[in-house]
Design an enzyme around this catalytic site. Sequence first.
Site, short mmCIF file in Angstrom:
data_model
loop_
_atom_site.label_atom_id
_atom_site.label_comp_id
_atom_site.label_asym_id
_atom_site.label_seq_id
_atom_site.Cartn_x
_atom_site.Cartn_y
_atom_site.Cartn_z
N SER A 47 0.82 -1.14 0.00
CA SER A 47 -0.03 0.01 0.02
C SER A 47 0.83 1.36 0.09
CB SER A 47 -0.98 0.04 1.29
OG SER A 47 -0.21 0.28 2.51
N ALA A 48 2.06 1.24 0.65
CA ALA A 48 2.92 2.61 0.83
C ALA A 48 3.54 2.82 -0.64
CB ALA A 48 3.74 2.13 1.76
N ALA A 49 3.95 1.49 -1.35
CA ALA A 49 4.60 1.62 -2.64
C ALA A 49 3.47 2.16 -3.65
CB ALA A 49 5.07 0.30 -3.15
N ASP A 89 7.51 2.19 6.14
CA ASP A 89 7.07 1.65 4.55
C ASP A 89 7.13 2.75 3.37
OD1 ASP A 89 7.05 -0.87 5.56
OD2 ASP A 89 4.82 -0.98 5.52
#
Length: 268
Positions: A47-49, A89
């Site tokens: 999700s962070a990417a 992240d």
Amino acid sequence: LGTSEVYSDELSSDLARSFAALLAPETAPLSVTARADIPPGGGLGCSAALGVAIARAVLLATNASDEQAVFERAMSWERVYHGNPSGIDTAAALLGTFLRYERGQKPSELVTSKDLWLAVGYSGKSASTKAMVEGIAELQHSAPALHRRFLEGVQALVEQAERCLAATQEDELGALFDANQQLLREVHLSTESIDDMCHAAREAGAKGVKLTGSGGGGSVIALGGFCAPDEDKSSAAEQAQRIADAWSARGYLSFPTRIRARQSGSKA
């Protein structure tokens, strides 16, 4: 994700709310298409990417892109999914290099002269990060000696790993991976699938292997080795591929990846 158009009156899902948080204060509707190559829920910061990639695209389109702005937009996205994320992240996705993180402090880049090849494998199962963290916290009351030994052991391994990165000592770094995995097994964060993946990686020649993320499932990383930043083909890359192939042969989603070195450290 496919193509998603998010308007202010269509906030019934986490995806819609995350888009709205990231896009603010944009007012015009935007159409965004994004694809993730890493498994969601696998402990790899999927999700962070995605948040970082979308924030970069949106800010580039408005000629307002800089790292801090991207970080802030991506963190707004992450808060929808994780409530109060640490930011590690997001920082890792943004900078794409070696980082050290301690709770309550900003991530800092680690200095090393070589790139590092890893094999990454997904066990196919995931667990609640919140539940795993709460389980470790509970040890402080149910098994205080084990809890103290675990925290002190991890802290010591982190200190040693930072030195190994600086000196590009891959055998020593691999041994630290294995030592960390043993500590994680002792506090029941490993699983049968993760143990199987660790065994397969060592058989394939991994210098070290450990679970990554909160445990209870998720993913495993195995050390292939260091290579020069300008080296396109290396024994480290070949080793990482062999480990990934060994996992694939057992039915696990896997891939090799390269962490790029930066020559000087800075605050994220």
